[in-house]
Design an enzyme around this catalytic site. Sequence first.
Site, PDB file in Angstrom:
ATOM      1  N   LYS A  14       0.494  -1.671   0.397  1.00 17.17           N
ATOM      2  CA  LYS A  14      -0.246  -0.229  -0.056  1.00 17.17           C
ATOM      3  C   LYS A  14       0.781   1.121  -0.332  1.00 17.17           C
ATOM      4  CE  LYS A  14      -3.852  -1.725   2.200  1.00 17.17           C
ATOM      5  NZ  LYS A  14      -4.495  -2.106   4.376  1.00 17.17           N
ATOM      6  N   ARG A 123      -0.746 -14.334   4.564  1.00 13.19           N
ATOM      7  CA  ARG A 123      -1.572 -13.514   5.407  1.00 13.19           C
ATOM      8  C   ARG A 123      -0.723 -13.439   7.057  1.00 13.19           C
ATOM      9  NH1 ARG A 123      -6.136  -9.446   5.328  1.00 13.19           N
ATOM     10  NH2 ARG A 123      -6.755 -10.233   7.400  1.00 13.19           N
ATOM     11  N   THR A 129      -5.011  -7.574  11.039  1.00 22.04           N
ATOM     12  CA  THR A 129      -5.047  -5.636  10.380  1.00 22.04           C
ATOM     13  C   THR A 129      -4.915  -4.642  11.323  1.00 22.04           C
ATOM     14  OG1 THR A 129      -6.923  -6.877   9.520  1.00 22.04           O
ATOM     15  CG2 THR A 129      -6.926  -4.804   9.646  1.00 22.04           C
ATOM     16  N   ARG A 140       3.422  -5.943   9.297  1.00 26.20           N
ATOM     17  CA  ARG A 140       2.639  -4.763  10.245  1.00 26.20           C
ATOM     18  C   ARG A 140       3.125  -4.924  11.210  1.00 26.20           C
ATOM     19  NH1 ARG A 140      -3.231  -7.119   7.906  1.00 26.20           N
ATOM     20  NH2 ARG A 140      -3.426  -5.748   5.836  1.00 26.20           N
ATOM     21  N   ASN A 160      -1.641   0.527   6.853  1.00 23.96           N
ATOM     22  CA  ASN A 160      -1.215  -1.317   7.856  1.00 23.96           C
ATOM     23  C   ASN A 160      -0.654  -1.556   6.280  1.00 23.96           C
ATOM     24  OD1 ASN A 160      -3.069  -1.895   6.327  1.00 23.96           O
ATOM     25  ND2 ASN A 160      -4.181  -2.873   7.773  1.00 23.96           N
ATOM     26  N   HIS A 163      -1.814  -4.721   1.418  1.00 21.52           N
ATOM     27  CA  HIS A 163      -3.094  -5.781   1.908  1.00 21.52           C
ATOM     28  C   HIS A 163      -2.657  -7.629   0.935  1.00 21.52           C
ATOM     29  CE1 HIS A 163      -7.097  -6.867   0.202  1.00 21.52           C
ATOM     30  NE2 HIS A 163      -6.259  -8.219  -0.753  1.00 21.52           N
TER      31      HIS A 163
END
Length: 194
Positions: A14, A123, A129, A140, A160, A163
């Site tokens: 991002k 993930r 998140t 993250r 964060n 994605h």
Amino acid sequence: MNHPREEKTFLMIKPDGVRKGLIGEIIKRFEQRGLKIVALEMFHPDKKQIDEHYPKDKKWISRIGDKTLATYQKYNIDPKKVLGTNNNHEIGKIVRKWLFEYLTSAPSVKIIVQGIHAVDVVRKITGPTMPYLADMGTIRGDFSIDSPALANSEKRAIMNLVHASETQEEALHEIKFWFDDRSPFGYKRFGVDE
Ligand code: CDP
Ligand code: MG
């Protein structure tokens, strides 16, 4: 079913990941785990594309609101005071709008990652998140610390860094949406495919 090594997922670095100079660091973590980059491009999306990227169904939108509410409850923040509502769906709609601004604020990098259980492993490497909850060792958790307590008071989405598709279904939709009919590249990675 495809061969286990052929599972694919969609990953996006991002705007904050790009602006923090973390493109290389982020990609490195997937490669070192034995996942393969099979498509990659820098791009600058518009609002309409971001609107089509994220799901529009009530369940997804309410779930976004639930994530804010969980933090607010824990830290005794009144959602009505900050956001004008305590309804999860209404909060989700507000956050979804903020996502347009966040994700169109600078270029991003779109990537297709392939490998064993690619969706789940990507993930896991990414982390949850909410950056303030993410464990060290996740992307993250190592490079961000945002929370809705701060983000929402500044009227913006949580930053964060990345994605990553959450399910096989999301991955299929997102790969098709962002790469259209362009085929991912095929090659054998040393130590992974042979
Ligand atoms: O990105 P991830 O799949 O972990 O989370 P999501 O629940 O699908 O939410 C999409 C994005 O919306 C997140 O990555 C955050 O940038 C943002 N978000 C937010 O700003 N506030 C929330 N309460 C939930 C999500
Ligand atoms: Mg998601």
